[in-house]
Design a protein around this motif. Structure first.
Motif, mmCIF file in Angstrom:
data_model
loop_
_atom_site.group_PDB
_atom_site.id
_atom_site.type_symbol
_atom_site.label_atom_id
_atom_site.label_comp_id
_atom_site.label_asym_id
_atom_site.label_seq_id
_atom_site.Cartn_x
_atom_site.Cartn_y
_atom_site.Cartn_z
ATOM 1 N N ARG A 60 -63.577 -58.370 44.384
ATOM 2 C CA ARG A 60 -64.440 -58.556 43.214
ATOM 3 C C ARG A 60 -63.622 -58.452 41.927
ATOM 4 N NH1 ARG A 60 -70.001 -57.649 43.990
ATOM 5 N NH2 ARG A 60 -70.145 -56.538 41.994
ATOM 6 N N TRP A 61 -62.707 -57.487 41.893
ATOM 7 C CA TRP A 61 -61.832 -57.381 40.721
ATOM 8 C C TRP A 61 -60.956 -58.618 40.576
ATOM 9 C CZ3 TRP A 61 -59.784 -51.753 41.898
ATOM 10 C CH2 TRP A 61 -60.827 -50.849 41.663
ATOM 11 N N GLY A 64 -62.901 -61.641 39.048
ATOM 12 C CA GLY A 64 -63.067 -61.497 37.609
ATOM 13 C C GLY A 64 -61.763 -61.695 36.856
ATOM 14 N N LEU A 109 -70.707 -65.453 34.918
ATOM 15 C CA LEU A 109 -69.912 -64.621 35.825
ATOM 16 C C LEU A 109 -70.499 -63.209 35.923
ATOM 17 C CD1 LEU A 109 -67.378 -64.259 37.590
ATOM 18 C CD2 LEU A 109 -66.145 -63.588 35.511
ATOM 19 N N VAL A 110 -70.902 -62.660 34.781
ATOM 20 C CA VAL A 110 -71.512 -61.328 34.796
ATOM 21 C C VAL A 110 -72.789 -61.327 35.635
ATOM 22 C CG1 VAL A 110 -72.612 -59.567 33.354
ATOM 23 C CG2 VAL A 110 -70.506 -60.678 32.582
ATOM 24 N N TYR A 113 -72.142 -61.353 39.401
ATOM 25 C CA TYR A 113 -71.864 -60.031 39.957
ATOM 26 C C TYR A 113 -73.148 -59.255 40.247
ATOM 27 C CZ TYR A 113 -66.792 -59.955 39.323
ATOM 28 O OH TYR A 113 -65.449 -60.200 39.436
ATOM 29 N N THR A 128 -70.735 -70.909 36.554
ATOM 30 C CA THR A 128 -69.416 -70.386 36.193
ATOM 31 C C THR A 128 -68.327 -71.413 36.470
ATOM 32 O OG1 THR A 128 -70.191 -68.158 36.764
ATOM 33 C CG2 THR A 128 -67.831 -68.461 36.472
#
Length: 244
Positions: A60-61, A64, A109-110, A113, A128
Motif C-alpha cells: 500500500r505504501w 502511494g 487515490l485517497v 485507499y 486515478t
C-alpha cells in the motif's frame, strides 16, 4: 545549479531514496509470504506469520509512493511549460483543467485507499489511472513517442497503472478461494518489477541527456541526429599566461 535544476532532481531523488527501497522490501515480503503459504512440511514454520500483513502494508505504501513519484515527475515539466508560454494568459481554462486534474487524481487515490465495495475500488482505480495518463499527455512532458519501447515515460505510466490495479484487488485476493485474483496479482507485479528495472536504466540514461539550465543554449546547437556539435575552439579568447 539553479532552482529549476534542483526541482528537476526531486523526481530521481524521491525514486532512489523512497520508491526503490520500498520495492526491495515488498519483493522480500512477497517471497517470504509465498514460501510460508506453500510450506507443506509438518512442524512450525520458521517464517513468522506477520510477513503477510507486512507485505500488504508495504505494498500500500509502495502504490502511494509510485503515484506520488509519477505526479512529481509530471508536475515539473508541465509547470515549466506553463511558465514559459504564460499559458494562464493565452488559455486560462487549460491551466485550471491541469490543476483540477492533479487534485482529482490525488483525491481519487485517497478514496481508493478507503473504498471497500469492489465497484467503488474499480471506480477510483480507474479515475486515478485516467488522471495520471491525462496529465502525462500534457504539453511539456518528454515522452519519446518515436522510441516508446525504451521510453522512461511509458514504462512509468504502465508501472503506475499496474500498482493502482494491485491496490484495488488486494481485498479480493483474500476472498477468492479459487486463487484467480492471487495469480493475477502475481502476474501484474512481476511485469511491474521488470518495468521498474527498466525505469532504473532509462531514468539514468535520461539524466545524462538533460543539461543544466545554463548549458542548454550551447548544447541545443548540437546536431543530435548526427551526434556532432559546432567547433567553438576558434571562438574562445586566447588567454596569456600570467607573468612571473
Amino acid at each position: 545549479m539553479t532552482l529549476n535544476d534542483v526541482i528537476l532532481l526531486l523526481h530521481p531523488v524521491f525514486a532512489v531514496v523512497v520508491v526503490f527501497p520500498l520495492i526491495g522490501m515488498v519483493l522480500n515480503r512477497s517471497i517470504l509470504t509465498r514460501r510460508r503459504r506453500l510450506q507443506t512440511s509438518p512442524g512450525k514454520s520458521k517464517i513468522p506469520p506477520q510477513v503477510g500483513p507486512e507485505h500488504v502494508q508495504m505494498g500500500r505504501w509502495l502504490t502511494g509512493s509510485v503515484v506520488g513519484l509519477a505526479l512529481l515527475g509530471l508536475a515539473a515539466p508541465i509547470s515549466r511549460k506553463i511558465l514559459e508560454t504564460q499559458l494562464w494568459i493565452t488559455n486560462p481554462f487549460q491551466v485550471v483543467f491541469i490543476v483540477c486534474m492533479f487534485l482529482a487524481t490525488i483525491g481519487s487515490l485517497v478514496l481508493l485507499y478507503r473504498a471497500k465495495p469492489w465497484y467503488w475500488r474499480a471506480t477510483f482505480a480507474g479515475l486515478t489511472s485516467l488522471g495520471v495518463i491525462v496529465l502525462g499527455l500534457q504539453d511539456g512532458v518528454f515522452r519519446r513517442d518515436d522510441e516508446w519501447f525504451v521510453s522512461h515515460f511509458y514504462y512509468g505510466m504502465i508501472a503506475t497503472v499496474l500498482m493502482i490495479l494491485s491496490l484495488a484487488m488486494v481485498q479480493d485476493i483474500y476472498r477468492d478461494r479459487t486463487q484467480v485474483w492471487r495469480r493475477i496479482h502475481i502476474l501484474l507485479n512481476c511485469v511491474a518489477t521488470l518495468l521498474f528495472l527498466g525505469q532504473g536504466i532509462t531514468g539514468t540514461r535520461d539524466l545524462l541527456e538533460i543539461p543544466l539550465s545554463w548549458q542548454k543554449p550551447h548544447l541545443y546547437r548540437c546536431d543530435f541526429a548526427n551526434q556532432t556539435c559546432p567547433d567553438v575552439s576558434s571562438q574562445l579568447p586566447i588567454v596569456s599566461p600570467p607573468l612571473v
